[in-house]
Write a protein that holds these residues in place. Sequence first.
Motif, PDB file in Angstrom:
ATOM      1  N   ASN A  24     -10.212  42.894  35.567  1.00 58.99           N
ATOM      2  CA  ASN A  24      -8.839  43.378  35.367  1.00 58.99           C
ATOM      3  C   ASN A  24      -8.141  43.431  36.718  1.00 58.99           C
ATOM      4  N   SER A  26      -4.243  44.386  38.801  1.00 57.90           N
ATOM      5  CA  SER A  26      -3.135  45.335  38.635  1.00 57.90           C
ATOM      6  C   SER A  26      -1.743  44.724  38.769  1.00 57.90           C
ATOM      7  N   ASP A  27      -1.659  43.457  39.164  1.00 49.43           N
ATOM      8  CA  ASP A  27      -0.332  42.884  39.396  1.00 49.43           C
ATOM      9  C   ASP A  27      -0.369  41.379  39.122  1.00 49.43           C
ATOM     10  N   SER A  28       0.775  40.758  39.120  1.00 50.88           N
ATOM     11  CA  SER A  28       0.849  39.307  38.894  1.00 50.88           C
ATOM     12  C   SER A  28       0.147  38.569  40.020  1.00 50.88           C
ATOM     13  N   ALA A  65      -3.087  35.781  31.973  1.00 53.61           N
ATOM     14  CA  ALA A  65      -2.346  36.288  33.131  1.00 53.61           C
ATOM     15  C   ALA A  65      -1.324  37.346  32.722  1.00 53.61           C
ATOM     16  N   ARG A  68      -3.144  40.433  32.443  1.00 54.95           N
ATOM     17  CA  ARG A  68      -3.818  40.781  33.698  1.00 54.95           C
ATOM     18  C   ARG A  68      -5.319  41.012  33.540  1.00 54.95           C
ATOM     19  N   TYR A  69      -5.975  40.044  32.907  1.00 56.29           N
ATOM     20  CA  TYR A  69      -7.428  40.106  32.865  1.00 56.29           C
ATOM     21  C   TYR A  69      -8.001  38.709  32.758  1.00 56.29           C
ATOM     22  N   SER A  91      -2.461  37.158  45.431  1.00 53.31           N
ATOM     23  CA  SER A  91      -1.019  37.226  45.456  1.00 53.31           C
ATOM     24  C   SER A  91      -0.580  36.657  46.803  1.00 53.31           C
TER      25      SER A  91
END
Lengths: 106, 112
Positions: A24, A26-28, A65, A68-69, A91
């Motif tokens: 998992n 936490s962000d794009s 995506a 987010r996993y 990122s």
Amino acid sequence: GIQVEQSPPDLILQEGANSTLRCNFSDSVNNLQWFHQNPWGQLINLFYIPSGTKQNGRLSATTVATERYSLLYISSSQTTDSGVYFCAVRSYQLTFGKGTKLSVIP
Amino acid sequence: EPEVTQTPSHQVTQMGQEVILRCVPISNHLYFYWYRQILGQKVEFLVSFYNNEISEKSEIFDDQFSVERPDGSNFTLKIRSTKLEDSAMYFCASVTGYNEQFFGPGTRLTVL
């Protein structure tokens, strides 16, 4: 910064069993990779999978995506699959999770 | 198939000594990275390098560390005065852009 969580932290399997490892984040992200760290410490590229599904032999991976996993599937596990599996997302720089330590016993 | 190479595979040094870890990235790649993994822990980003300069660095990458691309092929990480806590596996990686990063086999640094 971005957080990457992997589960489970440890997994013990009987040879021949199947397993699913989860990552998992936490962000794009614009990149997601799965690695296997072998007993000598080398990081072996398994999948580059920012989205979608890929398969390579007994291993496959899926990344959703938008949710987010990512999931790594290992089928018909072998003792040589033992080691630590890392998920890493990008990122800007690549950020690694803490890994799942897999032990496959005969 | 092209690959990232690193030398040496294992380096043992005394505390306070300087070490240089060497990497040869894949030839047509443009971005280069160093990562560190302390034994039993996760892999951590140290620094990224593009167009002959540092593009990003982490809090770990303090004044004791420096990177250089002395020629068209090598990419080096220097630790000026090693500390016990610098003992770790150091990985070099290269990439063409926002794509798959390719990692070298690592250098295991042991500081005594």
